[in-house]
Every structure is written in structure tokens, then in C-alpha cells.
Write a protein that holds these residues in place. Structure first.
Motif, short mmCIF file in Angstrom:
data_model
loop_
_atom_site.label_atom_id
_atom_site.label_comp_id
_atom_site.label_asym_id
_atom_site.label_seq_id
_atom_site.Cartn_x
_atom_site.Cartn_y
_atom_site.Cartn_z
N LEU A 66 -16.79 -4.73 28.49
CA LEU A 66 -15.68 -5.39 27.76
C LEU A 66 -16.04 -6.83 28.23
O LEU A 66 -15.14 -7.54 28.18
N SER A 67 -16.66 -6.91 29.31
CA SER A 67 -16.28 -8.71 29.69
C SER A 67 -17.10 -9.39 28.96
O SER A 67 -17.50 -10.66 29.37
N VAL A 68 -18.38 -8.89 28.56
CA VAL A 68 -19.30 -9.63 27.80
C VAL A 68 -18.99 -10.61 26.90
O VAL A 68 -18.02 -9.63 25.81
N PRO A 69 -19.31 -11.03 25.75
CA PRO A 69 -19.05 -11.34 24.27
C PRO A 69 -19.23 -11.20 23.56
O PRO A 69 -18.64 -10.36 22.77
N ASP A 70 -20.85 -9.88 23.61
CA ASP A 70 -21.15 -9.35 22.81
C ASP A 70 -21.11 -7.70 23.08
O ASP A 70 -22.20 -7.13 23.98
N PRO A 74 -20.50 1.32 21.24
CA PRO A 74 -21.40 2.85 21.73
C PRO A 74 -21.48 3.32 22.87
O PRO A 74 -20.89 4.48 23.08
N GLU A 75 -21.96 2.09 23.16
CA GLU A 75 -21.66 1.91 24.80
C GLU A 75 -20.06 2.49 25.41
O GLU A 75 -20.02 3.46 26.46
N VAL A 76 -19.40 1.78 25.51
CA VAL A 76 -17.92 1.80 25.39
C VAL A 76 -17.06 3.16 24.99
O VAL A 76 -16.53 3.57 25.71
N ASN A 77 -17.61 3.03 23.56
CA ASN A 77 -17.18 4.91 23.76
C ASN A 77 -17.74 5.94 24.10
O ASN A 77 -17.01 6.68 24.62
N VAL A 103 -10.79 5.17 22.83
CA VAL A 103 -11.85 5.81 21.83
C VAL A 103 -12.23 5.41 21.06
O VAL A 103 -12.16 5.18 19.80
N ASP A 104 -10.66 5.35 20.25
CA ASP A 104 -10.14 5.20 18.96
C ASP A 104 -10.72 3.73 18.08
O ASP A 104 -11.36 2.93 17.83
N ALA A 105 -10.16 2.42 19.69
CA ALA A 105 -10.45 1.23 19.90
C ALA A 105 -12.15 0.85 19.71
O ALA A 105 -12.80 0.10 18.65
N ALA A 108 -13.65 1.55 16.51
CA ALA A 108 -13.07 0.78 15.30
C ALA A 108 -13.37 -1.13 16.04
O ALA A 108 -13.77 -2.21 14.68
N ASN A 109 -14.40 -0.86 16.70
CA ASN A 109 -15.24 -1.69 17.25
C ASN A 109 -14.45 -3.17 17.35
O ASN A 109 -14.38 -4.49 17.26
N ASN A 110 -13.26 -3.02 17.95
CA ASN A 110 -12.33 -3.87 18.37
C ASN A 110 -11.68 -4.32 19.25
O ASN A 110 -11.65 -3.32 20.00
N LYS A 111 -12.77 -5.19 19.74
CA LYS A 111 -12.76 -6.21 21.05
C LYS A 111 -11.10 -5.91 22.08
O LYS A 111 -11.00 -5.18 22.96
N GLU A 112 -10.34 -6.58 21.32
CA GLU A 112 -8.54 -6.61 21.80
C GLU A 112 -7.94 -5.56 21.72
O GLU A 112 -7.60 -5.57 22.81
#
Length: 153
Positions: A66-70, A74-77, A103-105, A108-112
Motif C-alpha cells: 500500500l506504500s507504492v503509487p500503483d 488483487p495482491e492486497v486483497n 478486504v472490502d476496500a 473497491a480499489n480504494n487506496k484511501e
């Protein structure tokens, strides 16, 4: 010494009960404790130690991802689902719930939203970790007292 061991066992039971009432641990922790016996007297300690090691790895990977710009959502999930599964399997109720928010965020591809959820995961994990370490410490003391009683004088 026997009285001290009984007192410590009672304190441990009260701590676990309190943590369950707060939702930090789920009732599944009772099932984990039931698997501890004379053949494997350190089972709870071992399970907790493994969970804490794995959880630290998940936290580090999630933070890195989560510390990278892009963000690779799917990996975070995938990591969030694994952390949630591990937390659930180890009776860490509030950590598991916080992981579900992540998981939910991530879905939703929601970085914040992911960053806020990860902050919550970290908070709940640190609370659980502190209490799990207390349980391990008490379990070790109880185990050591039992060993001393079994030793011939």
C-alpha cells in the motif's frame, strides 16, 4: 506453590474470559485451549507464537503493497483474506473484522479506504498481540510450575 499455580490458572481464565467479552478473542479460543494436554502442554503457546510471526509478515507485506503509487489491489486483497483467515483460525475476533474492512476496500480499489483499514488492522492486531503475549507468559509460568512439582526432591 500449588496455590500460586491455581491462582495463576484462575487469573488466566479470567483474562481469557474478559478478552472474549471484549471481542478481542472469540469463543473459538476455548476450542484451541482444549487441544492442549499432557502430550502437548505448550500447544497454546506454540499456536500463538506462530500466529504472531505470520501476522507480522502479513502486516509488513500489506504496508509495502500500500506504500507504492500503483497499488496491486488483487495482491492486497489476497493478503488481507489470508490475514483474516489466520486471525479467525486463531480466535482474534477484532483483527478478523478489521481485515474484512481491508478486504472490502481492496475489492473497491480504494487506496484511501485500504490505508484507513490497514491502520485499523494494525491497531486491533497490536491490542491482540499484547494480550496474546500476556496469555503466553501466564501459560509459561503455569507450565514451569507444573514441571517443578513433577521433579523429585
Amino acid at each position: 506453590m500449588a496455590a500460586k499455580g491455581k491462582d495463576l490458572s484462575q487469573q488466566l481464565e479470567e483474562l481469557i474470559s474478559s478478552l472474549q467479552e471484549q471481542g478481542i478473542l472469540t469463543d473459538y479460543f476455548d476450542d484451541i485451549k482444549e487441544l492442549q494436554d499432557e502430550i502437548n502442554p505448550r500447544f497454546v503457546d506454540e499456536i500463538i507464537t506462530i500466529f504472531l510471526r505470520v501476522a507480522e509478515d502479513y502486516r509488513a507485506e500489506l504496508t509495502r503493497n500500500l506504500s507504492v503509487p500503483d497499488v496491486n489491489y488483487p495482491e492486497v486483497n489476497k493478503l488481507a483474506i489470508r490475514f483474516k483467515s489466520s486471525s479467525t483460525s486463531n480466535a482474534c475476533g477484532l483483527v478478523s473484522l478489521a481485515c474484512q474492512e481491508l478486504v472490502d476496500a481492496s475489492e473497491a480499489n480504494n487506496k484511501e479506504g485500504c490505508l484507513v483499514a490497514l491502520e485499523n488492522v494494525n491497531h486491533e492486531y497490536l491490542v491482540a498481540k499484547e494480550n496474546l503475549n500476556r496469555i503466553v507468559g501466564m501459560e509459561c509460568e503455569i507450565y514451569d510450575m507444573r514441571l517443578c512439582r513433577k521433579q523429585p526432591e
